[in-house]
Design an enzyme around this catalytic site. Structure first.
Site, short mmCIF file in Angstrom:
data_model
loop_
_atom_site.label_atom_id
_atom_site.label_comp_id
_atom_site.label_asym_id
_atom_site.label_seq_id
_atom_site.Cartn_x
_atom_site.Cartn_y
_atom_site.Cartn_z
N LYS A 4 0.83 -1.20 0.00
CA LYS A 4 0.00 0.00 0.00
C LYS A 4 0.86 1.26 0.00
CE LYS A 4 -1.93 -1.49 3.72
NZ LYS A 4 -2.77 -1.69 4.93
N THR B 25 -8.83 9.10 8.46
CA THR B 25 -8.38 7.87 7.81
C THR B 25 -8.15 6.75 8.82
OG1 THR B 25 -6.10 8.70 7.94
CG2 THR B 25 -7.32 9.11 5.89
N GLY C 287 -8.47 3.46 10.55
CA GLY C 287 -9.03 2.17 10.18
C GLY C 287 -8.99 1.85 8.70
N THR C 288 -8.26 2.62 7.91
CA THR C 288 -8.25 2.36 6.46
C THR C 288 -7.66 1.00 6.13
OG1 THR C 288 -6.17 3.60 6.33
CG2 THR C 288 -8.18 4.78 5.74
N GLY C 289 -6.54 0.65 6.78
CA GLY C 289 -5.91 -0.64 6.49
C GLY C 289 -6.78 -1.82 6.89
N CYS C 290 -7.40 -1.72 8.05
CA CYS C 290 -8.31 -2.78 8.51
C CYS C 290 -9.48 -2.93 7.54
CB CYS C 290 -8.86 -2.43 9.89
SG CYS C 290 -7.62 -2.10 11.15
#
Length: 267
Positions: free
Chosen positions: A173, A204, A206-209
């Site tokens: 990412k 932003t 929690g974007t990865g989760c």
């Protein structure tokens, strides 16, 4: 309905972790189940404390789900310790789920270390080889490969190095890079860039989760690796675009943006 399981930590603020995963599962059309590995006391500003769940309880949660319910895909997030990593790896090896999306969560948005240093090697040796897709951001990839990533060539090399650890595919990412947050996908043979424009917002959390859970949802529904990632990328981009402010720090993305009308009101 297809079913997906998240193995991760709980976020009391509701923006990341188990809470974000379950919202992402629901928004992407699969039934969500959960195994809680840690309880965090956090909000939009900070992680105040973390209490890890006993490994026997983590194992019991995983076994309880698999012994009764068909699991079409697994998403793994925060694991904290080497003991937890090993417990999750051993238990999943027993049940052999078809798809595992590994989000190697290491540091929270507020800068709190969520993965202990001695757990990194366990994650690399025990969990990465089980992963259908691993989704590190740039800082996480740097830890996994042991070098700083600066150039585009560095990103290609990092993907190949992480793939060589045993993961079937790698989604690196690019949100931490300057410019647009373009992601690089590598399936062991082909590199694919997923390009999008950067959305300027502080919200932003929690974007990865959310992204990794959406990828797991796509795999659970029978989409290919790249189809699942493209669908999840579109979903998280819209969720960031429609994000909103709560609290005094990094607000959450809008997991259910598609269920509001043009005026922004819930349907």
């Amino acid at each position: 309905m297809k079913k997906a399981l998240t193995i991760a930590g709980s976020d009391s603020g509701g923006g990341a972790g188990i809470q974000a995963d379950l919202k992402s599962f629901s928004a992407n059309g699969v039934f969500g189940m959960s195994v809680i590995t840690a309880v965090t006391a956090q909000n939009t500003v900070e992680v105040r404390s973390v209490q890890n769940i006993d490994t026997s309880m983590i194992r019991d949660q995983i076994e309880a789900v698999f012994d009764d319910i068909q699991v079409d895909a697994v998403k793994i997030g925060m694991l904290s310790t080497a003991e937890i990593v090993n417990t999750v790896a051993e238990t999943l090896a027993k049940y052999k789920p078809k798809h595992i999306v590994l989000d190697p969560v290491m540091i929270s948005k507020s800068g709190h270390h969520l993965l202990q240093e001695d757990a990194v090697e366990a994650l690399k040796s025990r969990l990465v080889p089980l992963a259908t897709v691993i989704t590190p951001n740039i800082p996480e990839a740097e830890v996994l490969v042991g070098t700083v990533l600066q150039s585009k060539q560095d990103l290609y090399k990092a993907c190949m190095t992480i793939h060589s650890l045993g993961a079937k595919s790698v989604l690196l990412k690019g949100g931490h890079l300057a410019g647009n947050p373009n992601d690089l996908f590598y399936d062991g043979e082909t590199f694919t860039w997923l390009r999008t424009e950067r959305i300027v917002t502080k919200n932003t959390h929690g974007t990865g989760c959310t992204l990794s859970a959406a990828i797991a949802a796509g795999l659970a529904k029978g989409l290919s690796y790249i189809e699942s990632i493209e669908s999840a990328k579109e979903y998280i981009t819209n969720a960031i675009r429609e994000s909103f402010s709560i609290g005094n720090g990094h607000g959450p993305v809008h997991h259910f943006y598609q269920f509001q009308n043009k005026e922004g009101e819930s349907l």
